[in-house]
Design an enzyme around this catalytic site. Sequence first.
Site, PDB file in Angstrom:
ATOM      1  N   GLY A  30       0.765  -1.241   0.000  1.00 63.20           N
ATOM      2  CA  GLY A  30       0.000   0.000   0.000  1.00 63.20           C
ATOM      3  C   GLY A  30       0.793   1.287   0.000  1.00 63.20           C
ATOM      4  CG  ASN A  73       1.654   3.112  -5.797  1.00 58.18           C
ATOM      5  OD1 ASN A  73       2.048   4.106  -6.380  1.00 58.18           O
ATOM      6  ND2 ASN A  73       2.227   1.942  -5.904  1.00 58.18           N
ATOM      7  CG  LEU A 112      -0.810  -8.127  -7.264  1.00 58.89           C
ATOM      8  CD1 LEU A 112       0.000  -9.085  -6.410  1.00 58.89           C
ATOM      9  CD2 LEU A 112       0.045  -7.517  -8.361  1.00 58.89           C
ATOM     10  CE  LYS A 113      -6.301 -12.481  -6.609  1.00 53.46           C
ATOM     11  NZ  LYS A 113      -5.878 -13.878  -6.874  1.00 53.46           N
ATOM     12  CG  LEU A 114      -8.493  -9.628 -15.747  1.00 53.49           C
ATOM     13  CD1 LEU A 114      -7.413  -8.727 -16.327  1.00 53.49           C
ATOM     14  CD2 LEU A 114      -8.690 -10.851 -16.625  1.00 53.49           C
ATOM     15  CG  ASN A 133      -2.919  -0.927 -12.962  1.00 48.92           C
ATOM     16  OD1 ASN A 133      -2.855  -1.098 -11.749  1.00 48.92           O
ATOM     17  ND2 ASN A 133      -2.125  -1.547 -13.816  1.00 48.92           N
ATOM     18  CG  HIS A 167       2.705  -1.783 -15.278  1.00 46.67           C
ATOM     19  ND1 HIS A 167       2.426  -3.047 -14.802  1.00 46.67           N
ATOM     20  CD2 HIS A 167       3.776  -1.911 -16.095  1.00 46.67           C
ATOM     21  CE1 HIS A 167       3.306  -3.900 -15.324  1.00 46.67           C
ATOM     22  NE2 HIS A 167       4.132  -3.234 -16.106  1.00 46.67           N
ATOM     23  CD  GLU A 170       4.999   2.010  -8.941  1.00 47.10           C
ATOM     24  OE1 GLU A 170       3.889   1.664  -8.505  1.00 47.10           O
ATOM     25  OE2 GLU A 170       6.003   1.296  -8.887  1.00 47.10           O
TER      26      GLU A 170
HETATM   27  C1  GRF Z   1       4.673  -2.260  -6.552  1.00 49.00           C
HETATM   28  O1  GRF Z   1       5.483  -3.178  -7.264  1.00 49.00           O
HETATM   29  C2  GRF Z   1       4.187  -1.246  -7.484  1.00 49.00           C
HETATM   30  O2  GRF Z   1       5.144  -1.045  -8.480  1.00 49.00           O
HETATM   31  C3  GRF Z   1       2.964  -1.843  -8.090  1.00 49.00           C
HETATM   32  O3  GRF Z   1       2.425  -2.674  -7.071  1.00 49.00           O
HETATM   33  C4  GRF Z   1       3.454  -3.004  -6.125  1.00 49.00           C
HETATM   34  C5  GRF Z   1       3.058  -2.700  -4.722  1.00 49.00           C
HETATM   35  O4  GRF Z   1       2.669  -1.375  -4.650  1.00 49.00           O
HETATM   36  N1  GRF Z   1       2.055  -0.809  -8.500  1.00 49.00           N
HETATM   37  P1  GRF Z   1       2.114  -0.810  -3.230  1.00 49.00           P
HETATM   38  O5  GRF Z   1       3.327  -0.510  -2.381  1.00 49.00           O
HETATM   39  O6  GRF Z   1       1.261  -1.922  -2.619  1.00 49.00           O
HETATM   40  O7  GRF Z   1       1.349   0.416  -3.576  1.00 49.00           O
END
Ligand code: GRF
Length: 191
Positions: free
Chosen positions: A17, A19, A86-88, A103, A105, A175
């Site tokens: 988390g 981001n 990480l899910k579609l 999203n 990336h 990011e």
């Molecule tokens: C990181 O690899 C980021 O690059 C991708 O998801 C992973 C975890 O991000 N977006 P976060 O620290 O859980 O936001």
Amino acid sequence: MPHPLPVRVAVLVSGGGTNLQALLDALHDSPLARVARVISSRADAGALARARRASVPTAVLRDPSDPAELLAALGDAQLVVLAGYLKLVPTPVVSRFRDRMINIHPALLPDFGGPGMYGQHVHEAVLASGATESGATVHIVDEVFDRGKIIAQEKVRIEPGDTPDTLAARVLEAEHRLLTRVVLELARRIG
Ligand code: GRF
């Protein structure tokens, strides 16, 4: 002219988390947007603790492939941000939030994207390719992993001696900056 209410942002998470934390920090008391809910695909995601510390309602999905459950969890969100999710996303949810779901990336799409391209796998592939730069991409979410329209990118240098960890750390900072900027720009348009 009364101030419009802040845009309600829902954040989908699966991991630590950072981001999400960047958004919580940047949107704190913002008149433009607020993180209204955090929805996780995993009960043990560190992102949930970050949401609770910020008094943001949370939900854990029993089945991330179930569109009805995800739509119910998203509720009245006006903008959906996948942040380390990480899910579609099931097609009915992509349709409901067409052009309102983004999203982040950790690479310069369209390169180094698609199924399996997440976390360290991305940075290992980028380094193995001999690329001289990497970066972060924010794109619209559609029915295929990492394929939606690119909204913005921020590049980072690849330094001699970089490892997947050192590159990941540099990209992650990009990011956080990029995601915050794009969410605020979109909120201005939606709000
Ligand atoms: C990181 O690899 C980021 O690059 C991708 O998801 C992973 C975890 O991000 N977006 P976060 O620290 O859980 O936001």
